[in-house]
Design a protein around this motif. Sequence first.
Motif, PDB file in Angstrom:
ATOM      1  N   GLY A  86      -2.811  -2.046  -7.913  1.00 49.96           N
ATOM      2  CA  GLY A  86      -2.354  -2.970  -6.884  1.00 49.96           C
ATOM      3  C   GLY A  86      -2.453  -4.400  -7.383  1.00 49.96           C
ATOM      4  O   GLY A  86      -3.499  -4.813  -7.881  1.00 49.96           O
ATOM      5  N   THR A 142      -7.242  -2.666  -9.044  1.00 48.47           N
ATOM      6  CA  THR A 142      -6.513  -3.814  -8.509  1.00 48.47           C
ATOM      7  C   THR A 142      -6.651  -4.956  -9.501  1.00 48.47           C
ATOM      8  O   THR A 142      -7.639  -5.036 -10.240  1.00 48.47           O
ATOM      9  CB  THR A 142      -7.037  -4.287  -7.133  1.00 48.47           C
ATOM     10  OG1 THR A 142      -8.393  -4.724  -7.258  1.00 48.47           O
ATOM     11  CG2 THR A 142      -6.918  -3.189  -6.087  1.00 48.47           C
ATOM     12  N   HIS A 150       0.803  -1.217   0.000  1.00 56.46           N
ATOM     13  CA  HIS A 150       0.000   0.000   0.000  1.00 56.46           C
ATOM     14  C   HIS A 150       0.842   1.275   0.000  1.00 56.46           C
ATOM     15  O   HIS A 150       0.411   2.298  -0.513  1.00 56.46           O
ATOM     16  CB  HIS A 150      -1.004   0.000   1.156  1.00 56.46           C
ATOM     17  CG  HIS A 150      -0.409   0.235   2.500  1.00 56.46           C
ATOM     18  ND1 HIS A 150       0.056  -0.787   3.288  1.00 56.46           N
ATOM     19  CD2 HIS A 150      -0.193   1.378   3.190  1.00 56.46           C
ATOM     20  CE1 HIS A 150       0.528  -0.294   4.417  1.00 56.46           C
ATOM     21  NE2 HIS A 150       0.397   1.021   4.381  1.00 56.46           N
ATOM     22  N   PHE A 182      -5.766  -1.874  -0.881  1.00 60.87           N
ATOM     23  CA  PHE A 182      -5.173  -1.108  -1.973  1.00 60.87           C
ATOM     24  C   PHE A 182      -6.075   0.074  -2.357  1.00 60.87           C
ATOM     25  O   PHE A 182      -5.604   1.191  -2.542  1.00 60.87           O
ATOM     26  CB  PHE A 182      -4.928  -1.986  -3.199  1.00 60.87           C
ATOM     27  CG  PHE A 182      -3.688  -2.832  -3.142  1.00 60.87           C
ATOM     28  CD1 PHE A 182      -2.473  -2.311  -2.734  1.00 60.87           C
ATOM     29  CD2 PHE A 182      -3.724  -4.167  -3.527  1.00 60.87           C
ATOM     30  CE1 PHE A 182      -1.323  -3.082  -2.705  1.00 60.87           C
ATOM     31  CE2 PHE A 182      -2.584  -4.955  -3.502  1.00 60.87           C
ATOM     32  CZ  PHE A 182      -1.386  -4.408  -3.086  1.00 60.87           C
TER      33      PHE A 182
END
Length: 115
Positions: free
Chosen positions: A46, A88, A31, A80
């Motif tokens: 992410g 993501t 993160h 994330f």
Amino acid sequence: MRIKKKQYQNKQMLIKQKIPIKVLHHISLIHTDIKEGVNAGVWSVGVIIGSSEMGLSLDEFTSLSEFDKENVISKTANSFMQNGADFTIKTMSELTDIIERINSLISDGKRPRTN
């Protein structure tokens, strides 16, 4: 240093696959990397499975039940996103599709989210 090596490997993968990148994208496994991408004003993605953020080795992850896998994936994706990720993906195999999506958004005049 492990993260920098991984970032280098990710960049090399993009080059080998000849993925067309219109602007800088930030591919992240933790993160804090997402926050760096947000602060830099670039699109941040992410990568969930295998990330330090997920906190499990690949062996540990694959030994989970499908229910537990989905819970871990969801928890990591939420982390994330709460830290500013624009997208993501579960694995790097999805990267080409997400970059194409980002490039399309850029063509439409969209920008990554900023604080």
